[in-house]
Design a protein around this motif. Structure first.
Motif, PDB file in Angstrom:
ATOM      1  N   HIS A 209     -23.638  24.120 119.107  1.00 42.88           N
ATOM      2  CA  HIS A 209     -22.276  23.599 118.976  1.00 42.88           C
ATOM      3  C   HIS A 209     -21.903  23.549 117.490  1.00 42.88           C
ATOM      4  O   HIS A 209     -22.767  23.435 116.619  1.00 42.88           O
ATOM      5  CB  HIS A 209     -22.138  22.225 119.625  1.00 42.88           C
ATOM      6  CG  HIS A 209     -22.928  21.134 118.983  1.00 42.88           C
ATOM      7  ND1 HIS A 209     -24.293  20.968 119.158  1.00 42.88           N
ATOM      8  CD2 HIS A 209     -22.543  20.116 118.162  1.00 42.88           C
ATOM      9  CE1 HIS A 209     -24.708  19.917 118.483  1.00 42.88           C
ATOM     10  NE2 HIS A 209     -23.668  19.374 117.862  1.00 42.88           N
ATOM     11  N   ASP A 210     -20.611  23.639 117.217  1.00 42.99           N
ATOM     12  CA  ASP A 210     -20.124  23.658 115.844  1.00 42.99           C
ATOM     13  C   ASP A 210     -19.916  22.214 115.374  1.00 42.99           C
ATOM     14  O   ASP A 210     -18.967  21.550 115.798  1.00 42.99           O
ATOM     15  CB  ASP A 210     -18.808  24.437 115.769  1.00 42.99           C
ATOM     16  CG  ASP A 210     -18.291  24.558 114.347  1.00 42.99           C
ATOM     17  OD1 ASP A 210     -18.961  25.191 113.523  1.00 42.99           O
ATOM     18  OD2 ASP A 210     -17.217  23.988 114.070  1.00 42.99           O
TER      19      ASP A 210
ATOM     20  N   LYS B 233     -14.738  24.063 118.449  1.00 40.76           N
ATOM     21  CA  LYS B 233     -13.722  25.107 118.330  1.00 40.76           C
ATOM     22  C   LYS B 233     -13.908  26.237 119.339  1.00 40.76           C
ATOM     23  O   LYS B 233     -12.989  27.037 119.542  1.00 40.76           O
ATOM     24  CB  LYS B 233     -13.732  25.681 116.916  1.00 40.76           C
ATOM     25  CG  LYS B 233     -15.008  26.433 116.554  1.00 40.76           C
ATOM     26  CD  LYS B 233     -14.928  26.986 115.145  1.00 40.76           C
ATOM     27  CE  LYS B 233     -16.172  27.805 114.805  1.00 40.76           C
ATOM     28  NZ  LYS B 233     -16.100  28.368 113.429  1.00 40.76           N
ATOM     29  N   ASN B 234     -15.075  26.294 119.988  1.00 39.65           N
ATOM     30  CA  ASN B 234     -15.377  27.410 120.871  1.00 39.65           C
ATOM     31  C   ASN B 234     -15.409  27.079 122.355  1.00 39.65           C
ATOM     32  O   ASN B 234     -15.167  27.945 123.183  1.00 39.65           O
ATOM     33  CB  ASN B 234     -16.731  28.022 120.483  1.00 39.65           C
ATOM     34  CG  ASN B 234     -16.756  28.529 119.063  1.00 39.65           C
ATOM     35  OD1 ASN B 234     -15.863  29.262 118.649  1.00 39.65           O
ATOM     36  ND2 ASN B 234     -17.760  28.128 118.297  1.00 39.65           N
ATOM     37  N   LYS B 235     -15.735  25.864 122.710  1.00 43.36           N
ATOM     38  CA  LYS B 235     -15.935  25.552 124.123  1.00 43.36           C
ATOM     39  C   LYS B 235     -15.715  24.060 124.373  1.00 43.36           C
ATOM     40  O   LYS B 235     -15.670  23.258 123.435  1.00 43.36           O
ATOM     41  CB  LYS B 235     -17.335  25.961 124.572  1.00 43.36           C
ATOM     42  CG  LYS B 235     -18.474  25.345 123.753  1.00 43.36           C
ATOM     43  CD  LYS B 235     -19.808  25.940 124.156  1.00 43.36           C
ATOM     44  CE  LYS B 235     -20.973  25.341 123.380  1.00 43.36           C
ATOM     45  NZ  LYS B 235     -20.890  25.605 121.927  1.00 43.36           N
TER      46      LYS B 235
ATOM     47  N   THR C 149      -9.834  25.019 125.929  1.00 44.86           N
ATOM     48  CA  THR C 149     -10.288  24.588 124.613  1.00 44.86           C
ATOM     49  C   THR C 149      -9.215  24.798 123.557  1.00 44.86           C
ATOM     50  O   THR C 149      -8.951  23.915 122.731  1.00 44.86           O
ATOM     51  CB  THR C 149     -11.564  25.353 124.206  1.00 44.86           C
ATOM     52  OG1 THR C 149     -12.557  25.195 125.229  1.00 44.86           O
ATOM     53  CG2 THR C 149     -12.111  24.849 122.883  1.00 44.86           C
TER      54      THR C 149
ATOM     55  N   GLY D  74     -10.383  28.364 119.141  1.00 46.80           N
ATOM     56  CA  GLY D  74     -11.391  28.960 120.008  1.00 46.80           C
ATOM     57  C   GLY D  74     -10.794  29.343 121.343  1.00 46.80           C
ATOM     58  O   GLY D  74      -9.599  29.296 121.554  1.00 46.80           O
TER      59      GLY D  74
END
Length: 306
Positions: A91-92, A111-113, A132, A281
């Motif tokens: 995870h970011d 930002k992605n999921k 998202t 994302g």
């Protein structure tokens, strides 16, 4: 420090983090040590506090590397936060937003999921629709209350009668695009008498003004932090004013019950990006598990690969 993060937990525990300073109270020992070690951490990206000393924290350490720790979280959330085969989290950390609700419910996104568990169905429907990329932030509160803010300035809320002042503030907003950061507590605060009191909240607008509910005896901490909040609106897009500029006044406002509200208009301060849970994302995720066994996970330090 460069982020805005307000986290509330049981027994009047909290972290108040703004770009220039922070204040904390009654945090789990593993988190508190991050602030007292030498050298201390540099910034907090996200902190979520749950029951039985459960938590997640993402932060920048003195070595300028990004780390996170978690303990006692629901099993599906623990899996989301786990490391890959190289030993790094996937995870970011800078854009991760986690909100822990009652009975093991949660929403987590970066930002992605995005993933959620055990939340009210109207909120789940909204998250499936906005995905998202369209979800700016989510805050879960007591008794299945919630607020979701979308990137287009729309939103959805169900605050029942638990956060009456916040409901009034949100109802009078032209658009939720005004919101920079919002945090709800899923625990009743404790009054100076020892009796349960109203759950805490903090609303921060993009112009740096804010309002929230603070526990008895903590007015100075809240006032110091709130007066240090920056204006998050880019200077090039701020409304122009005529005449001599002056600092806005700050004041404390009483609400019902023993808890007090910080309704403080702040001087415009340049700089600072703030948090707010991230965004952008693509894609979306969903988890309908509802496991909440806090005994199976020890506090573990994890690092994001750079």
């Amino acid at each position: 420090m460069s982020n805005v993060c307000f986290a509330f937990g049981p027994q009047n525990s909290y972290l108040l983090n703004c770009p220039s300073k922070w204040a904390r109270n009654n945090l789990p020992a593993a988190i508190d040590r991050l602030f007292t070690k030498q050298p201390p951490i540099k910034d907090v990206y996200e902190l979520a506090l749950g029951p039985a000393d459960s938590y997640y924290i993402g932060y920048k350490d003195a070595d300028n590397k990004l780390y996170c720790m978690n303990h006692g979280l629901p099993a599906t959330l623990e899996k989301y936060l786990s490391v890959n085969a190289k030993g790094f989290v996937e995870h970011d950390i800078p854009t991760t937003m986690i909100t822990l609700g009652p009975n093991g419910s949660y929403v987590v996104k970066d930002k992605n999921k995005m993933q959620w568990c055990g939340i009210p169905e109207p909120l789940a429907v909204r998250l499936r629709s906005s995905k998202t990329a369209g979800t700016k932030l989510v805050a879960l509160g007591v008794d299945n209350t919630y607020v979701v803010v979308n990137t287009d300035g729309s939103g959805l809320r169900n605050l029942s009668d638990k956060y009456t002042r916040l409901e009034e503030l949100l109802a009078n907003m032209k658009s939720f695009a005004e919101i920079h950061y919002l945090s709800l507590s899923t625990f009743n605060s404790i009054a100076s008498s020892g009796a349960p009191d109203n759950p805490l909240f903090m609303l921060v607008r993009k112009n740096g003004s804010s309002e929230g509910l603070m526990p008895d005896g903590h007015e100075k901490n809240f006032k110091d932090i709130i007066n240090s909040l920056p204006n998050m609106i880019p200077a090039s897009t701020r409304p122009q004013t005529r005449g001599k500029s002056s600092s806005s006044s700050s004041f404390l406002k009483m609400l019902s019950g023993a808890a007090k509200a910080a309704n403080l208009a702040n001087q415009v301060i340049n700089g600072g990006n703030g948090g707010g849970g991230g965004g952008g994302g693509g894609g979306g995720g969903y988890s309908d598990g509802n496991n909440y066994d806090t005994s199976g996970f020890s506090a573990g330090l994890q690092q994001q690969q750079t």
